[in-house]
Motif scaffolding. Structure first.
Motif, mmCIF file in Angstrom:
data_model
loop_
_atom_site.group_PDB
_atom_site.id
_atom_site.type_symbol
_atom_site.label_atom_id
_atom_site.label_comp_id
_atom_site.label_asym_id
_atom_site.label_seq_id
_atom_site.Cartn_x
_atom_site.Cartn_y
_atom_site.Cartn_z
ATOM 1 N N ASP A 1 0.859 -1.180 0.000
ATOM 2 C CA ASP A 1 0.000 0.000 0.000
ATOM 3 C C ASP A 1 0.896 1.231 0.000
ATOM 4 N N PRO A 2 1.505 1.560 -1.171
ATOM 5 C CA PRO A 2 2.409 2.716 -1.224
ATOM 6 C C PRO A 2 1.734 4.035 -0.875
ATOM 7 N N ALA A 3 0.433 4.135 -1.084
ATOM 8 C CA ALA A 3 -0.242 5.380 -0.746
ATOM 9 C C ALA A 3 -0.327 5.589 0.757
ATOM 10 N N ALA A 4 -0.316 4.502 1.526
ATOM 11 C CA ALA A 4 -0.377 4.620 2.982
ATOM 12 C C ALA A 4 0.938 5.130 3.558
ATOM 13 N N GLN A 5 2.040 4.748 2.921
ATOM 14 C CA GLN A 5 3.362 5.176 3.385
ATOM 15 C C GLN A 5 4.219 5.343 2.125
ATOM 16 N N PRO A 6 4.241 6.546 1.542
ATOM 17 C CA PRO A 6 4.849 6.721 0.217
ATOM 18 C C PRO A 6 6.352 6.932 0.212
ATOM 19 N N LEU A 7 6.972 7.109 1.373
ATOM 20 C CA LEU A 7 8.388 7.463 1.415
ATOM 21 C C LEU A 7 9.276 6.230 1.437
ATOM 22 N N ILE A 8 10.485 6.365 0.915
ATOM 23 C CA ILE A 8 11.484 5.325 1.104
ATOM 24 C C ILE A 8 12.470 5.724 2.200
ATOM 25 N N CYS A 9 12.588 7.024 2.456
ATOM 26 C CA CYS A 9 13.355 7.540 3.597
ATOM 27 C C CYS A 9 12.378 8.248 4.532
#
Length: 281
Positions: free
Chosen positions: A159-167
Motif C-alpha cells: 500500500d504505497p499510498a499509505a506510506q509513500p516514502l522510502i526515507c
C-alpha cells in the motif's frame, strides 16, 4: 516437476503475448536480485501466516505470480509428496529454471485473464501481485473460485499510498533525492494501472468475495541492508523509464545509487498488508 503453458480458458495451449504493462519485468537481469531481496524481507511473514492457516501434508496449493522460488519450495516442503503445488506467472523463466520437487507444477498463466489452473485448492496465495494486475477484480474472483470449501486465500500486497516514502527521516539532500526517485517510481506504477492503495482494501474485498474469518495485518521494516539491495535492484530496473519520463536524470540516479551502496540511507518499504479469509463449506 511439470512445466506446462496455460492459456485463457484452455489449459495446455500457449498464452498469447501479454501487453508490456508490468513495470518490473521478470525478464530483466535485476529481477533475480529483487526476488532474493523480497524473499529475505517478507518470506518469514508469509510463512508465518500460511503456517497459522494450518498447512499440512497432502494440501493442494496455488502460488499466484510465483516469480522467484522461495515460497514455492517452502510450500512443497510443507505439503510433502502427497501434496501438490501449482506455481503460475506470466513469465515463468525464474521458477521453471530451478530444480523443484515432483509435486510442483509450473504454468505460464495470467491470473487477470486466464482460467484458474484447476480447482479444489486448500490454499491460494499471492504476494505483491494483484496491485499490478489490470483486472485485479477478475483475478481475485478466480482465486476465490479455485478454493475448495474450507480452503484459505492469503493475499499480500503493498500500500504505497499509505506510506509513500522510502526515507522516513528526510533530513538531508540524499534522503530528499531518494524520496524524489520513489515518487517517480510510484508515478510509473500508476501509469501502468497499479492501484497504490490496494493493500488497505483487501479485508473488505475478501469479505465481499464471500470469504469468512477474514483478518489482516501489516509489516514493513524501517531500515535494513536488504532494503538497500532491493532499492538498488529496483532503481536499476526502472532507470531508463525514469529518465525517459523526465522523472529523474542520469546524474541523479547515479548519485542515489552511490548513496545506497555506501549505506548512508535508512531505507524502508511500503507496508506489506497480509489479508486472509476462508471459503465456507
Amino acid at each position: 516437476m511439470t512445466h506446462s503453458p496455460e492459456t485463457p480458458g484452455t489449459p495446455g495451449t500457449p498464452t498469447p503475448p501479454v501487453p508490456p504493462r508490468y513495470l518490473l519485468d521478470n525478464a530483466q537481469p535485476e529481477a533475480g536480485d529483487r526476488f532474493d531481496a523480497l524473499g529475505a524481507l517478507f518470506d518469514s511473514t508469509t510463512f508465518r501466516h500460511i503456517a497459522e492457516l494450518g498447512i499440512a501434508p497432502g494440501w493442494r496449493c496455488w502460488e499466484v505470480g510465483a516469480g522467484g522460488t522461495s515460497v514455492v519450495k517452502w510450500l512443497a516442503g510443507r505439503v510433502g509428496a502427497r501434496g501438490r503445488v501449482v506455481a503460475t506467472d506470466i513469465d515463468t523463466s525464474w521458477t521453471a529454471a530451478a530444480p523443484m520437487p515432483a509435486q510442483v507444477e509450473v504454468l505460464r498463466h495470467d491470473v487477470g485473464r486466464d482460467a484458474p489452473p484447476g480447482g479444489g485448492f486448500d490454499l491460494v496465495h499471492a504476494r505483491l501481485v494483484l496491485v499490478h494486475v489490470a483486472d485485479r477484480d477478475r483475478a481475485l474472483r478466480a482465486m476465490v473460485g479455485a478454493l475448495r470449501p474450507g480452503g484459505w486465500l492469503l493475499v499480500e500486497d503493498a500500500d504505497p499510498a499509505a506510506q509513500p516514502l522510502i526515507c522516513l527521516d528526510e533530513y538531508g539532500p540524499e534522503q530528499a533525492l531518494a524520496n524524489k526517485l520513489r515518487r517517480g517510481f510510484r508515478t510509473l506504477l500508476a501509469e501502468r494501472g497499479a492501484d497504490l492503495a490496494y493493500g488497505r482494501k483487501l479485508p473488505r474485498l475478501l469479505r465481499e468475495a464471500g470469504l469468512t474469518d477474514v483478518a489482516a495485518d501489516a509489516y514493513f521494516p524501517v531500515t535494513s541492508p536488504v532494503c538497500d539491495a532491493l532499492e538498488a535492484a529496483t532503481v536499476r530496473q526502472v532507470r531508463a523509464r525514469l529518465v525517459a519520463a523526465g522523472l529523474a536524470t542520469d546524474e541523479e540516479v547515479d548519485r542515489h545509487l552511490a548513496s545506497v551502496t555506501a549505506g548512508r540511507l535508512d531505507l524502508t518499504t511500503s507496508p506489506l498488508i497480509s489479508a486472509w479469509g476462508r471459503k465456507t463449506a
